[in-house]
Design a protein around this motif. Structure first.
Motif, mmCIF file in Angstrom:
data_model
loop_
_atom_site.group_PDB
_atom_site.id
_atom_site.type_symbol
_atom_site.label_atom_id
_atom_site.label_comp_id
_atom_site.label_asym_id
_atom_site.label_seq_id
_atom_site.Cartn_x
_atom_site.Cartn_y
_atom_site.Cartn_z
ATOM 1 N N MET A 1 -3.479 0.344 -16.023
ATOM 2 C CA MET A 1 -3.129 1.231 -14.913
ATOM 3 C C MET A 1 -4.300 2.173 -14.625
ATOM 4 S SD MET A 1 0.364 3.453 -14.471
ATOM 5 C CE MET A 1 1.320 1.931 -14.361
ATOM 6 N N THR A 2 -4.623 2.377 -13.353
ATOM 7 C CA THR A 2 -5.772 3.194 -12.957
ATOM 8 C C THR A 2 -5.597 4.642 -13.398
ATOM 9 O OG1 THR A 2 -6.028 1.805 -10.996
ATOM 10 C CG2 THR A 2 -7.200 3.903 -11.013
ATOM 11 N N SER B 1 -5.981 8.642 -13.380
ATOM 12 C CA SER B 1 -6.015 9.627 -12.309
ATOM 13 C C SER B 1 -7.335 10.387 -12.305
ATOM 14 C CB SER B 1 -4.871 10.626 -12.486
ATOM 15 O OG SER B 1 -5.000 11.701 -11.583
ATOM 16 N N THR C 1 3.265 2.449 -4.845
ATOM 17 C CA THR C 1 2.217 2.756 -5.831
ATOM 18 C C THR C 1 2.825 3.196 -7.156
ATOM 19 O OG1 THR C 1 0.600 3.386 -4.148
ATOM 20 C CG2 THR C 1 0.261 4.274 -6.358
ATOM 21 N N LEU D 1 2.286 4.993 -10.720
ATOM 22 C CA LEU D 1 1.427 5.969 -11.395
ATOM 23 C C LEU D 1 1.769 6.015 -12.877
ATOM 24 C CD1 LEU D 1 1.670 8.832 -8.741
ATOM 25 C CD2 LEU D 1 -0.231 7.232 -9.057
ATOM 26 N N ALA E 1 -4.960 5.418 -7.951
ATOM 27 C CA ALA E 1 -4.231 4.149 -7.933
ATOM 28 C C ALA E 1 -4.010 3.637 -6.519
ATOM 29 C CB ALA E 1 -2.885 4.312 -8.643
ATOM 30 N N THR F 1 -9.321 3.362 -3.763
ATOM 31 C CA THR F 1 -10.318 2.874 -4.718
ATOM 32 C C THR F 1 -11.682 3.463 -4.399
ATOM 33 O OG1 THR F 1 -9.097 0.798 -4.920
ATOM 34 C CG2 THR F 1 -11.349 0.821 -5.744
#
Length: 412
Positions: free
Chosen positions: A1-2, A4, A198, A200, A308, A311
């Protein structure tokens, strides 16, 4: 997961930034509606606002409920949601709550920043905001909690007498006998957006501080009581609120315009907001008024957040923007780049008017395309963009927060 981008801030910095982000979200309309009035007139502007808020608020209200674990069907849930809603930023929209029981409550506004912005424009604009827009959109916000909730005025502007306080007062009631409220067609359509879907990172419940908003309703939220992990999630959710509101705004604009006018209005709205938001973020976090500070402001700006959804990467004094879910949705990032610089210029010039941007690469249309931004210094200061000056008309542009304790509300 991206991860923050807000992870890099300290807990204290996040506690300062979160209310700023909530206020910035409110200023989307202070920027956007000016161009709707110019293009469509007052009455159609009001209809745009109705469609905009009805489309977005039920989606993001439920997202915040889930993130902070206060899902429910009662007055407590509705009031908690308002405290974390860009439509009601703390203190600027100073909601004071009274709870009678789970199904009955009231609120009044000791200060309504939106009213302060609109009153100088005359009673017709006040009526458009406080009657035409509020009636359907308050119920639309409540529908995320209970479809049989009704928010109704006790009194509201235009103020009689002119200095009447509180500015307005409302009852909130939930009753099974009330007709059910349904979400709008725009809301249903927006549920399929990348913004709405999305994912998070979950809040780390072992992190020091409050990890959720379960329990008592508090008269005011003291964001310093939340954990670092919770504040990161709140900041990202608030940015998604902004993107969802903007997407709903753009849907309303799109059905009223051709392509060129649509892009013109969308760009002007972003330009005005980008400049005011950048100035407030820099001041709130005491960042330097130079190229480094401007790059940091850009990194933390809602234009590029949450990570997320948008990009981008920061390295060697540049920001590289790649194809992302936000591009798929047609959100803010999709209308800036090598061929559309005004919002990016307004953003960095809010840090220092001598700053500018150099952008190379391709407008991001396909997944393989990217563009890169570098902040540069010019020999002459640029004048503030007209779109930023229009947004600065709002009292929210210079609003100052005060510290308040988080005290529980007592059922009366």
């Amino acid at each position: 997961m991206t991860a923050s981008r807000y992870e890099s801030l300290t807990r204290d910095e996040l506690a300062t930034l979160v209310p700023e982000l909530l206020l910035i979200g409110q200023l989307i309309d202070r920027s956007g509606m000016a161009w709707c009035i110019s293009a469509f007139g007052r009455e159609e502007m009001a209809q745009v606002a109705i469609e905009e808020w009805m489309g977005a608020s039920p989606i993001y209200t439920l997202r915040m409920q889930k993130a902070l674990k206060y899902e429910g069907v009662d007055i407590f849930t509705i009031f908690k949601g308002l405290q974390l809603d860009i439509g009601a930023p703390p203190q600027f929209m100073d909601f004071r709550y009274t709870i009678h029981d789970r199904w009955n409550g009231e609120f009044h506004l000791d200060h309504c920043g939106a009213l302060m912005d609109v009153e100088p424009m005359g009673p017709e604009y006040v009526r458009s905001m406080c009657h035409d827009i509020e009636d359907p959109t308050f119920d639309a916000t409540a529908v995320a909690t209970n479809a049989r909730a009704q928010i109704r005025p006790i009194h509201r502007p235009p103020r009689v007498p002119a200095d009447r306080n509180p500015h307005c007062a409302w009852t909130v009631k939930i009753d099974e006998s009330y007709p059910e409220v349904f979400e709008s067609a725009d809301c249903t359509a927006l549920r399929g957006s990348k913004a709405a879907l999305t994912e998070l990172a979950p809040i780390d419940e072992t992190d020091e501080g409050r990890s959720d908003y379960s329990g008592d309703v508090l008269a005011d939220l003291d964001f310093a009581e939340f954990s670092h992990s919770a504040l990161v999630r709140i900041a990202d959710e608030v940015c998604l609120q902004m993107h969802l509101l903007n997407l709903s705004y753009l849907r309303a604009i799109d059905r009223r315009t051709e392509t060129d006018q649509y892009l013109d209005i969308a760009t002007k709205q972003l330009t005005g907001l980008a400049g005011i938001a950048a100035g407030r973020i820099r001041a709130a976090l005491n960042l330097p008024a130079d190229e480094t500070g401007a790059l940091r402001v850009l990194e933390l700006h809602p234009l590029l957040n949450p990570a997320a959804y948008v990009t981008a990467s920061v390295a060697d004094g540049t920001i590289q923007v790649s194809h992302s879910p936000a591009h798929h949705d047609g959100s803010w990032i999709s209308i800036v780049g090598p061929e559309r610089l005004a919002p990016l210029q307004a953003l960095v010039r809010a840090v220092d008017p001598y700053l500018d941007v150099e952008v190379s690469g391709s407008p991001v249309v396909e997944p393989a395309e990217t563009w890169t931004l570098r902040v540069v210094r010019r020999n002459e200061a640029a004048a503030e963009a007209g779109e930023v000056a229009v947004t600065r008309f709002s009292t929210g542009a210079a609003f100052e927060f005060e510290h308040r304790k988080a005290l529980p509300l007592i059922v009366v």
